[in-house]
Motif scaffolding. Structure first.
Motif: not given
Length: 264
Positions: A109-114, A152-156
């Protein structure tokens, strides 16, 4: 699959690991790859000892299996032309073979997305190698890039999506196939089956995830899977765009390969 851990628990994991240096290469590979014969085809790609951590069985409460941690720092220096901490496995096969690749991954959960840029963060990729019969070496071979990768990527800005990226390096045509949202602090199994071919009518890829849904998600496509006729090698870990400047970790275990069907 294992139950999710608390964020506090996974944030503390690095304190229980053993840093790997060049002399302890075999220790690191032994923690990730159960098959001794396959470890002979494996290597590490990282820039400093703190990039790779080995975790022995029981070193972390509730974790009976050994596993590896990989890390990229804010100012991580490049290695082999990119910002990476990876394990490479050159499992042998012939064109036409169907090979199965399986491993587990845990995103803390410490993973920082871009988000919102979502620059490239790759956790698995398959690469070609120089064709020495045609006079190529690593310095002179065409830089074609990976025909297959998992990113890996993030939508929100919160949830992480895992996608399969496929690229025909001859035509530059590419496609992305979203697989599923990856939960934090939980081991997820990745099961990839590739029919290796330079022929778009014969190549095929199936990716299945375990531990993220009911039923577990599956993505498949048919098309080009090889840059050249030689066996492509798998790299797992973290590889990212150099403009991403955060401290991130990922955990890996139980990497194994098998040939399901021969192509001739």
């Amino acid at each position: 699959m294992c139950e999710p851990r608390s964020p506090r628990a996974t944030a503390d994991w690095p304190n229980h690991g053993t840093e790997i240096d060049r002399a302890r290469r075999d220790d690191a590979l032994g923690a990730l790859i159960p098959c001794e014969e396959q470890r002979a085809y494996a290597s590490l790609e990282y820039s400093d000892p703190g990039s790779i951590l080995r975790f022995d069985p029981g070193a972390v409460p509730g974790e009976p299996l050994p596993f590896l941690g990989v890390r990229l720092r804010v100012d991580h220096p490049p290695v082999n032309g990119g910002v990476r901490s990876e394990v490479a496995l050159a499992y042998p096969f012939r064109e036409g073979d169907t090979v199965r690749y399986r491993w587990d991954v845990l995103v803390p959960s410490t993973f920082v997305n871009d988000h919102p840029r979502n620059l490239r963060t790759t956790i698995a990729q398959w690469h070609d190698r120089p064709d020495e019969a045609r006079g190529e070496c690593w310095r002179t071979k065409p830089r074609l890039g990976s025909p297959l990768s998992l990113r890996l990527a993030s939508r929100d800005g919160r949830a992480l999506q895992l996608s399969l990226h496929a690229r025909d390096t001859r035509t530059r045509a590419s496609g992305a196939f979203e697989i599923a949202t990856i939960p934090y602090d939980r081991w997820v199994s990745i099961d990839v089956r590739i029919t290796w071919s330079q022929d778009t009518d014969r190549g095929a890829v199936t990716v299945a995830l375990g531990g993220v849904g009911n039923p577990d998600p599956v993505v498949a496509f048919r098309g080009f899977t090889m840059n050249n006729r030689l066996p492509h090698y798998l790299k797992v870990g973290l590889y990212r765009n150099e403009a991403i400047r955060v401290d991130n970790r990922l955990y890996l275990r139980q990497l194994r390969c098998e040939t399901l069907a021969g192509g001739g």
